[in-house]
Every structure is written in C-alpha cells, then in structure tokens.
Design an enzyme around this catalytic site. Structure first.
Site: not given
Length: 77
Positions: A13-15, A40, A42
């Site tokens: 997941l981000c980042p 993800d 994002s």
C-alpha cells in the site's frame, strides 16, 4: 511489451510501491523499461505523477481486475 526489469509491488500500500519504484529506477540505464505490477489503486495517481515529476515516460498502463500494470521508460541523462 518487452521490459528490462520487473517490480512486483502486489499487496503493498501507498507509499511503498512508489518508494520501491524510486529504488528500482535508480538501477536502470537511460532508455531501459521497468514493468511494475501493483494492486494498490492509488498507484493510478502516484505512478503517473512520479514519472512526470522525475522526467520518466509512462509508456503504457493497464488494469485487469485488481491488478495494475505499468511500463516505465527511464529518462536519458
């Protein structure tokens, strides 16, 4: 599409995917292609911005279900 290196960021997941992308791009020579696999959502925002900011070319991106695939060409020096 042909690529020189593969970054498997699935499940991260981000980042994390973009942080790993930064590390992998440093390993490539100008003009080489990195294929990125991510899950993800994002990354659909973060990876194009990463490329634009650092001058790399996002050559192609695809989505198949929950899998996002990107082909990034490292900028020439």
């Amino acid at each position: 599409m042909i690529f020189d290196a593969l970054l498997d960021a699935k499940g991260l997941l981000c980042p994390e995917p973009v942080m790993m992308l930064h590390v992998e791009m440093r390993k490539l020579k100008g003009g080489e292609v990195l294929k990125v696999l991510a899950t993800d959502p994002s990354t659909t925002r973060d990876i194009p911005k990463f490329c634009q900011f650092l001058g790399h070319t996002l050559d192609k991106s695809e989505q198949e279900g929950d899998l996002y695939t990107y082909w990034i060409i490292k900028k020439q020096k």
